[in-house]
Enzyme design. Structure first.
Site, mmCIF file in Angstrom:
data_model
loop_
_atom_site.group_PDB
_atom_site.id
_atom_site.type_symbol
_atom_site.label_atom_id
_atom_site.label_comp_id
_atom_site.label_asym_id
_atom_site.label_seq_id
_atom_site.Cartn_x
_atom_site.Cartn_y
_atom_site.Cartn_z
ATOM 1 N N GLN A 166 -34.843 -18.393 5.026
ATOM 2 C CA GLN A 166 -35.161 -19.747 4.852
ATOM 3 C C GLN A 166 -34.828 -19.984 3.295
ATOM 4 O OE1 GLN A 166 -37.301 -21.712 7.513
ATOM 5 N NE2 GLN A 166 -35.988 -20.649 8.366
ATOM 6 N N GLY A 178 -44.378 -28.649 7.833
ATOM 7 C CA GLY A 178 -43.358 -27.727 8.226
ATOM 8 C C GLY A 178 -42.115 -27.582 7.444
ATOM 9 N N HIS A 179 -41.114 -26.798 7.698
ATOM 10 C CA HIS A 179 -39.882 -26.810 6.810
ATOM 11 C C HIS A 179 -39.125 -27.923 7.081
ATOM 12 C CE1 HIS A 179 -37.872 -24.071 10.257
ATOM 13 N NE2 HIS A 179 -38.427 -24.991 10.639
ATOM 14 N N ASN A 180 -38.623 -28.447 6.089
ATOM 15 C CA ASN A 180 -37.496 -29.861 6.282
ATOM 16 C C ASN A 180 -38.093 -30.818 6.484
ATOM 17 O OD1 ASN A 180 -35.754 -27.331 6.171
ATOM 18 N ND2 ASN A 180 -35.117 -27.661 8.325
#
Lengths: 337, 337, 337
Positions: free
Chosen positions: C209, C250-252
């Site tokens: 990540q 969450g990511h992004n």
């Protein structure tokens, strides 16, 4: 047998002693002099250990159990294997709780302030209190006698903590008064600025949150739960309330005495829970509502209206549970059609 | 290009090398000697970078991409712009994972115990382990070789941590045994006293929680998640399980090998998840249930009954997902009527 | 009166001054020279205090109030008791916010780095910043001028924090750039490795990540909330966004300017919220979606599709709120049948 790296067992006790401790009755033919060394789950207990049966779901496990003795309801006694001594009571889990407390009493600890703790000179630390490594205690804070404050806990300016309260690692407290004999678990956040702001043409205006959090005696607050301070009124957690992990309590919320809030449930701002209310896991209650005494909210329910005393609600939006399950059976019929 | 303040890139690699690392095939006409300097998202990658296409939703982004090379499924190759070199595989995300690991290998760290860490004299710290600032390690605890324990982590008395495990800032662990190569994220709380008490006439009686938490090798546990220790039995997290942020695991829960629990999901006490079970975000499972191997619970679902192996359930209460979506279409019809 | 252990009150102010501060109009007959000593809730305010009425639900409390003065909407003025001075405005909560800020201005603090803080020699700490006990600042990190970093906060390698930002106890940050005047509450976890892995035949492959978290100016992030860093793209929190406690990002994910995310809500990876989007408590949004500008998600809703600008959705799966409540009334009819 509990892992000796983590737990120290007391005892042994005779079955007669344990019957007395647990408020249970020794079954006819059971041996009051039998020596019991420990408690253990029904599936793993051996001949020197005592177990309990609370949930009939585990009756097959009882039948197969090698436990030397078991606490159970008299009506389940016939299902016990031959040779197993029995303690009879209509509240076996309760009796087990007391007996297990006898085997595993709260561990004694040595008072004292660890050399890495940072305690403001104006703070007061009661007699016998233990402050572990890296604890921080702010100006004018008070830590009661015999409190056990684990490593990395932060106690903010002016905070008051009653006697015999225990706070686990990494918790942080500000703007609050905590009762006696409370148990606050790891990572608890108490006294945060509530989610108070007002929309204006150029964004949001912060509304100063000038209330406190008041936690009554004997309350328990689970790991990583968050309790915001009041906006003006206080946020109040009643005596003996049991709050599980990852629970959110908004500003100005009033939680009554003996309420139970299961994991991941949440209560929005200015809502009142009367005494003995129960929220099951992941339930949510909207703001500015009142939940009556002994009312219950089912798991995952979303409460949008007041709930009368004693009522159990379920669903989103939450309705009385019987109506909810009637609705579920209507859906089942529609699925069959 | 990843921010050099946070990440160090290895490489460059030739496309031929990357094909081998990723287990992908170089497309006909693609240049095995092309030098690739980095990986990057499809929308921002430039001529010296490699990207990937996993989700067809991003096909328009592929068509507009300036990436020098891309990993994708052969059936999407015709959509790639001219001049883009291609690595072909039926599992592009997997190939990307391995290639990105080559560009961003786990950072090496220097072992050693920071001078502000407080390590009990009876604790054992393995060779090459790194304990950062203010870490606390209790009596008789063991930290494995090459563990990386970030700042402010608290490791309680008797806790055992396997080799090569990484624990991020502010986590706290008690009453637990942790496997090798695990990754516990910031603020994780393991080994808390479970929510165990029995109602009695004068309030609640605490039931001593004398089990542990056992975490298998290669497990990952997300930020601020909470895992309670067993009440007598242990709470078990299987090897290779992936638990996301803010997840709650009650006492005595058994999580099988390779299970995936997405953020904000929760599992109530004494429930068993067999291997490879997946809970989507905000799902909840009631206590004392069994979820069969490879079963799946949809986001926000509330599981009140056992789930057979392989089944996917959805809704509150949860039902098989096909039935759930049939119910949704019944509702849609009723709304139109 | 706010507890003097926690809050210091400014003032007194005349009612005329407060009218000006709050942008409200003094009602005819009210005394501009009246001295006001504090703000207080409508139920407890006394003759020297100013209160406000925002929610008509509290009109009975207004009628019974002993407050010396009250901020309210002109149409509620007739319900005020005789002798109560009034400040009139169509946005009483806003006026109250500004007036309460005057009584309770942000507390000044003394800059300086506590002797127990561990600040890497390559880190830069701005002028007037305060780093409290046991704070850790990693290599090459930058803390802006006049930042207030409370006890036990961990600021990882390379992290940049803008001027005048405040971070409460026990928070930890890595792989992120934080704006100016932000407020990050206790236990916040920013920059965690996102939940990124790919299934392979022999378990899971970690996907590195390599993105960051970017938090805009004036953002607020509630206690114990978690924000994962991007997988390649960044995770972005827009300027002025208000994120409550126990929220998962969450990511992004892209959160627009001025978005409001109420407690225990969650947004799955790669979803975009345009500006001014609101998620009510315990709402969830699936991954890879777009929620249009000023759209709103009701409490506990589960969003599985894009939401157009301005639309409010409700239910699981979420549908436009009017449709949802039509469905609820269909259910009510079915229950009666």
């Amino acid at each position: 047998m509990a892992d000796r790296r983590f737990f120290r067992v007391a005892g042994p006790f005779t079955l007669g002693q344990l019957a007395q401790i647990g408020g249970a009755e020794l079954a006819f033919g059971s041996d009051a002099e039998r020596l019991v060394e420990d408690v253990a789950p029904i599936t793993t207990a051996g001949p020197s250990e005592l177990s309990f049966l609370n949930n009939p779901r585990y009756l097959p496990a009882l039948e197969a159990s090698r436990a030397g003795a078991c606490i159970l309801d008299p009506r389940h006694a016939p299902r016990a294997p031959k040779g197993m001594d029995l303690l009879l009571t209509s509240v076996p889990y309760n009796a087990y709780a007391r007996i297990a407390q006898a085997f595993y009493p709260a561990r004694e600890f040595e008072g004292g302030i660890h050399e890495t703790a940072v305690v403001d000179s104006s703070a007061i630390v009661g007699k016998g209190a233990r402050l572990e490594a890296h604890v921080v205690v702010g100006p004018n804070a008070q830590v009661g006698a015999r409190c056990h404050i684990a490593a990395q806990v932060v106690i903010g300016e002016g905070v008051v903590i009653g006697d015999d309260t225990r706070i686990e690692s990494g918790a942080s407290l500000s703007h609050c008064l905590i009762g006696e004999r409370c148990h606050l678990h790891a990572g608890v956040r108490i006294g945060n600025r509530g989610f108070g702001f007002s929309l204006s043409s150029d964004g949001y205006e912060d509304v100063p949150q000038i209330g406190r959090v008041i936690v009554g005696d004997d309350a328990e607050i689970g790991a990583n739960s968050t309790i915001d301070r009041g906006s003006g009124p206080d946020t109040v957690i009643g005596a003996g309330a049991k709050i599980d992990n990852l629970v959110q309590i908004g500003h100005n919320v009033q939680i009554g005495r003996g309420c139970i809030l299961v994991a991941q449930s949440g209560v929005a701002g200015s809502t009142t829970l009367a005494d003995q209310v129960m929220l099951a896991a992941q339930a949510g209650v909207a703001g500015h509502l009142t939940l009556g005494r002994s009312s219950r909210v089912a798991a995952k329910a979303g409460v949008m209206r007041d709930v009368p005393p004693g009522q159990t609600v379920c669903g989103i939006p939450a309705i009385p549970i019987k109506r909810f399950f009637r609705l579920v059976s209507i859906w089942q019929r529609q699925l069959k059609a």
